[in-house]
Scaffold this motif. Sequence first.
Motif, short mmCIF file in Angstrom:
data_model
loop_
_atom_site.label_atom_id
_atom_site.label_comp_id
_atom_site.label_asym_id
_atom_site.label_seq_id
_atom_site.Cartn_x
_atom_site.Cartn_y
_atom_site.Cartn_z
N PHE A 109 0.72 -1.72 -0.35
CA PHE A 109 -0.08 -0.02 -0.31
C PHE A 109 1.03 1.18 0.28
N ALA A 110 2.16 1.60 1.22
CA ALA A 110 2.76 2.58 1.04
C ALA A 110 3.53 2.67 -0.57
N GLN A 111 3.56 1.66 -1.69
CA GLN A 111 4.39 2.15 -2.46
C GLN A 111 3.64 3.22 -3.90
N ARG A 112 2.39 2.95 -3.24
CA ARG A 112 1.70 4.39 -4.41
C ARG A 112 1.87 5.51 -3.94
N PHE A 113 2.73 5.95 -2.89
CA PHE A 113 3.10 7.42 -2.16
C PHE A 113 4.68 8.00 -2.81
N LYS A 114 5.21 6.94 -3.43
CA LYS A 114 6.94 6.92 -4.21
C LYS A 114 5.94 7.86 -4.70
N ARG A 115 7.12 8.89 -5.01
CA ARG A 115 7.72 10.23 -6.24
C ARG A 115 8.77 9.61 -6.28
N ASP A 116 9.48 10.99 -7.23
CA ASP A 116 10.93 10.97 -7.90
C ASP A 116 11.65 11.15 -7.23
N ASN A 117 11.29 12.15 -5.82
CA ASN A 117 12.17 11.83 -4.28
C ASN A 117 11.38 11.91 -2.77
N ASP A 118 12.17 11.62 -2.48
CA ASP A 118 11.87 12.30 -1.11
C ASP A 118 11.05 12.73 -0.76
N LEU A 119 11.10 14.04 -0.55
CA LEU A 119 9.97 15.03 -0.38
C LEU A 119 8.44 15.61 -1.14
N GLU A 120 8.80 15.32 -1.92
CA GLU A 120 7.45 14.86 -2.86
C GLU A 120 6.48 13.27 -2.58
N SER A 121 7.30 12.53 -2.07
CA SER A 121 6.59 11.26 -1.35
C SER A 121 6.09 11.46 -0.26
N ILE A 122 7.04 12.47 0.93
CA ILE A 122 6.65 12.46 1.62
C ILE A 122 5.32 13.83 1.90
N LYS A 123 4.99 14.60 0.66
CA LYS A 123 4.06 15.11 0.83
C LYS A 123 2.96 14.14 -0.21
N SER A 124 2.70 13.86 -0.30
CA SER A 124 1.71 13.30 -1.32
C SER A 124 0.91 11.90 -0.50
N LEU A 125 1.62 11.21 0.56
CA LEU A 125 0.93 10.28 2.22
C LEU A 125 0.76 11.75 2.02
N ILE A 126 1.50 13.18 3.23
CA ILE A 126 1.13 13.57 4.10
C ILE A 126 -0.20 14.40 4.25
N HIS A 127 -0.50 14.74 2.68
CA HIS A 127 -2.11 14.98 1.83
C HIS A 127 -2.88 14.33 1.87
N TYR A 128 -2.35 12.89 1.60
CA TYR A 128 -3.24 12.12 1.60
C TYR A 128 -4.03 12.08 3.37
N THR A 129 -3.01 11.59 4.58
CA THR A 129 -3.26 11.29 6.05
C THR A 129 -3.90 12.52 6.63
N SER A 130 -4.28 13.41 6.08
CA SER A 130 -5.35 14.78 5.64
C SER A 130 -6.53 14.77 5.74
N GLN A 131 -6.47 14.53 4.10
CA GLN A 131 -7.39 14.04 4.28
C GLN A 131 -8.33 12.90 4.55
N ILE A 132 -8.00 11.81 5.49
CA ILE A 132 -8.47 10.88 6.10
C ILE A 132 -9.62 11.60 6.95
N ALA A 133 -8.09 12.46 7.49
CA ALA A 133 -9.00 13.44 9.10
C ALA A 133 -10.70 14.49 8.43
N THR A 134 -10.06 14.90 7.55
CA THR A 134 -11.04 15.83 6.97
C THR A 134 -12.58 15.35 6.65
N ASN A 135 -11.75 13.81 5.81
CA ASN A 135 -13.51 13.20 5.58
C ASN A 135 -14.04 12.54 6.64
#
Length: 311
Positions: free
Chosen positions: A133-159
């Motif tokens: 499941f975690a691999q879906r957040f993998k991007r070209d670099n670590d910063l972009e991977s982190i941003k992708s994941l943190i956006h996802y978790t914040s949306q869990i909270a929002t919804n």
Amino acid sequence: MNKSTIDFVNRMKSIRKEKGLSQIELAKRCNVPQSTIGRIENHSMNPSLDMVMSILNILNVNVELVENAKVIKGYDVFGKEYGCMLRNDLHDINSIEHKLMQEMVRLDSISEPFLYGGYQISYPMENNILYSFAQRFKRDNDLESIKSLIHYTSQIATNYNTPLDEMYFGGTEKEILDRGTDWCFDLARLAAVILDCLGMTSRFVFVANPDKAYHGHVLIEVFYNDSWGVVDPLYGYVFYDNTPISAKDIYHSSVLQELNEEYKNMFKQVAIVDYNPNNEENKYIISKCNKYTLTLNSIVQDGTWKLGEDK
């Protein structure tokens, strides 16, 4: 090593000898090579926080004095009042959450060398249930991977829209993902494990505002780009300004200053703890909200009761 670190290591070495433990015996109990203990004691290697806490636990030392200063660990890192709140946390008393709170270390001038001067521990995560499941957040670099994941978790909270008295807390990271949550500690644990699955070491950051009653938060700090950087899985913040912004630097960072005063002031005090998701002693227990937390939630910061709440 700086002088505080050297003094701390010398004191640990003295206690080891007082208790009749050899370097080999201590290394076995810490599950590290004897050479690691040797390098720490001869000041050629900075110990990580995880290593320091392992040694202190084995030596049965909870708070060790170094030149009249203290490394402060456990529930009371933010003072006795916060300690009361943390001891009554809604997670089960035997859960991994309480274990982490018992092991967290307050960030100050004494603990900083261990928190930021040691080697970083990574855990093999290929067998973790969330690895694919975690691999879906993998991007070209670590910063972009982190941003992708943190956006996802914040949306869990929002919804998420479940009343506090109907919520469930804790359990495994997979259970947290499946049911959803807007509770900071649970979201932080979910994000930490996913980042570990992406090959980035993470740990928990507890923050508190000592000027307001029961005003705290749980985030994570992730090691990438050769530095620690704070991210907030609940609110979706990634603290970065040309380089990751660590918990030791965040309070005076321009990025934090741009946020509202209430959020910024939670970073006045900080505590940090490592998390090994592979530890077989971790207990993942699901709980419901307790009466203590429900009562706290009905009180506003000036001590009065919220409109419509019963005492």
